[in-house]
Design a protein around this motif. Structure first.
Motif, mmCIF file in Angstrom:
data_model
loop_
_atom_site.group_PDB
_atom_site.id
_atom_site.type_symbol
_atom_site.label_atom_id
_atom_site.label_comp_id
_atom_site.label_asym_id
_atom_site.label_seq_id
_atom_site.Cartn_x
_atom_site.Cartn_y
_atom_site.Cartn_z
ATOM 1 N N VAL A 131 0.845 -1.196 0.000
ATOM 2 C CA VAL A 131 0.000 0.000 0.000
ATOM 3 C C VAL A 131 0.880 1.245 0.000
ATOM 4 O O VAL A 131 0.693 2.153 -0.824
ATOM 5 C CB VAL A 131 -0.969 0.010 1.203
ATOM 6 N N ALA A 132 1.858 1.310 0.890
ATOM 7 C CA ALA A 132 2.729 2.488 0.983
ATOM 8 C C ALA A 132 3.531 2.688 -0.305
ATOM 9 O O ALA A 132 3.662 3.822 -0.786
ATOM 10 C CB ALA A 132 3.664 2.355 2.187
ATOM 11 N N GLY A 133 4.039 1.618 -0.875
ATOM 12 C CA GLY A 133 4.781 1.725 -2.131
ATOM 13 C C GLY A 133 3.911 2.210 -3.271
ATOM 14 O O GLY A 133 4.349 3.012 -4.120
ATOM 15 N N SER A 134 2.672 1.750 -3.302
ATOM 16 C CA SER A 134 1.736 2.195 -4.323
ATOM 17 C C SER A 134 1.392 3.671 -4.144
ATOM 18 O O SER A 134 1.286 4.422 -5.124
ATOM 19 C CB SER A 134 0.457 1.353 -4.276
ATOM 20 N N VAL A 135 1.220 4.089 -2.904
ATOM 21 C CA VAL A 135 0.958 5.495 -2.616
ATOM 22 C C VAL A 135 2.141 6.340 -3.080
ATOM 23 O O VAL A 135 1.966 7.376 -3.729
ATOM 24 C CB VAL A 135 0.659 5.729 -1.120
ATOM 25 N N LEU A 136 3.362 5.896 -2.787
ATOM 26 C CA LEU A 136 4.543 6.638 -3.212
ATOM 27 C C LEU A 136 4.564 6.795 -4.736
ATOM 28 O O LEU A 136 4.792 7.895 -5.251
ATOM 29 C CB LEU A 136 5.815 5.936 -2.733
ATOM 30 N N ALA A 137 4.292 5.729 -5.460
ATOM 31 C CA ALA A 137 4.268 5.790 -6.930
ATOM 32 C C ALA A 137 3.169 6.738 -7.419
ATOM 33 O O ALA A 137 3.384 7.532 -8.344
ATOM 34 C CB ALA A 137 4.061 4.393 -7.513
ATOM 35 N N GLY A 138 2.003 6.676 -6.799
ATOM 36 C CA GLY A 138 0.913 7.564 -7.185
ATOM 37 C C GLY A 138 1.214 9.017 -6.888
ATOM 38 O O GLY A 138 0.872 9.917 -7.673
ATOM 39 N N GLU A 139 1.855 9.275 -5.750
ATOM 40 C CA GLU A 139 2.233 10.640 -5.392
ATOM 41 C C GLU A 139 3.212 11.207 -6.421
ATOM 42 O O GLU A 139 3.061 12.335 -6.883
ATOM 43 C CB GLU A 139 2.861 10.684 -3.992
ATOM 44 N N LEU A 140 4.214 10.415 -6.788
ATOM 45 C CA LEU A 140 5.189 10.862 -7.779
ATOM 46 C C LEU A 140 4.512 11.114 -9.122
ATOM 47 O O LEU A 140 4.741 12.147 -9.761
ATOM 48 C CB LEU A 140 6.314 9.833 -7.925
ATOM 49 N N SER A 141 3.655 10.201 -9.534
ATOM 50 C CA SER A 141 2.955 10.348 -10.811
ATOM 51 C C SER A 141 2.100 11.616 -10.848
ATOM 52 O O SER A 141 2.134 12.377 -11.820
ATOM 53 C CB SER A 141 2.082 9.116 -11.066
ATOM 54 N N LEU A 142 1.340 11.849 -9.789
ATOM 55 C CA LEU A 142 0.485 13.037 -9.757
ATOM 56 C C LEU A 142 1.312 14.314 -9.733
ATOM 57 O O LEU A 142 1.000 15.277 -10.436
ATOM 58 C CB LEU A 142 -0.466 13.005 -8.565
ATOM 59 N N MET A 143 2.388 14.331 -8.965
ATOM 60 C CA MET A 143 3.209 15.541 -8.893
ATOM 61 C C MET A 143 3.874 15.833 -10.235
ATOM 62 O O MET A 143 4.008 16.986 -10.630
ATOM 63 C CB MET A 143 4.246 15.417 -7.775
ATOM 64 N N VAL A 144 4.275 14.805 -10.972
ATOM 65 C CA VAL A 144 4.821 15.000 -12.312
ATOM 66 C C VAL A 144 3.754 15.583 -13.227
ATOM 67 O O VAL A 144 4.016 16.508 -14.004
ATOM 68 C CB VAL A 144 5.388 13.672 -12.879
ATOM 69 N N ALA A 145 2.541 15.059 -13.143
ATOM 70 C CA ALA A 145 1.444 15.573 -13.975
ATOM 71 C C ALA A 145 1.138 17.034 -13.658
ATOM 72 O O ALA A 145 0.887 17.829 -14.567
ATOM 73 C CB ALA A 145 0.198 14.707 -13.788
ATOM 74 N N ILE A 146 1.175 17.389 -12.380
ATOM 75 C CA ILE A 146 0.931 18.780 -11.994
ATOM 76 C C ILE A 146 2.063 19.672 -12.495
ATOM 77 O O ILE A 146 1.834 20.713 -13.114
ATOM 78 C CB ILE A 146 0.780 18.902 -10.460
ATOM 79 N N ALA A 147 3.317 19.263 -12.250
ATOM 80 C CA ALA A 147 4.481 20.075 -12.615
ATOM 81 C C ALA A 147 4.602 20.274 -14.122
ATOM 82 O O ALA A 147 5.036 21.330 -14.581
ATOM 83 C CB ALA A 147 5.752 19.443 -12.063
#
Length: 148
Positions: free
Chosen positions: A109-125
């Motif tokens: 769960v934590a690893g998936s959250v980390l991947a999702g956080e990175l993905s979303l932040m890249v999309a925002i940036a």
């Protein structure tokens, strides 16, 4: 920093400063037969990102102190959810080390959250998040014309 810390604080976030941890937690919980009501505590997350190595690399971490999961009982016995737990290698109780499968599921769960956080932040940036929302916003477009 601005999105995860300041943005979450301004939004009145309780239990964490992150981009969208609860979306990932909810999806995994439903897929693996967890109690979706435990999303509240389990989604407490602080996401930190910092440039390292002379700003050549990014260090990203998630701190999630209260992921509440199980691999036996309840919804874990449903066919699809049981198959998902089996696919992840955490189905049922660990015979050798009690609690090991639940701990591993929490790490997943934590690893998936980390991947999702990175993905979303890249999309925002990169501006892709706004562009995709504008492109696929069905409240202002005829659904039949989406993608054209």
């Amino acid at each position: 920093m601005l999105k995860n810390l300041a943005g979450s604080a301004v939004a009145g976030a309780l239990g964490g400063f992150n981009a969208h941890a609860s979306n990932i937690v909810s999806a995994i919980f439903i897929a693996t037969g967890q109690d979706p009501a435990q999303n509240v505590e389990s989604s407490h997350c602080i996401t930190m990102m910092e440039a390292v190595n002379d700003e050549k690399d990014l260090h990203i971490s998630v701190t999630m102190p209260s992921i509440e999961v199980g691999t036996i009982g309840g919804g874990t016995q449903l066919a699809s959810q049981s198959a998902c737990l089996d696919l992840l290698g955490v189905k049922g109780a660990s015979k050798e080390l009690p609690g090991a499968n639940s701990r591993l599921l929490a790490k997943i769960v934590a690893g998936s959250v980390l991947a999702g956080e990175l993905s979303l932040m890249v999309a925002i940036a990169s501006g892709q998040l706004v562009q995709s929302h504008m492109k696929y916003n069905r409240s202002t477009k005829d659904v039949s014309k989406v993608g054209s």
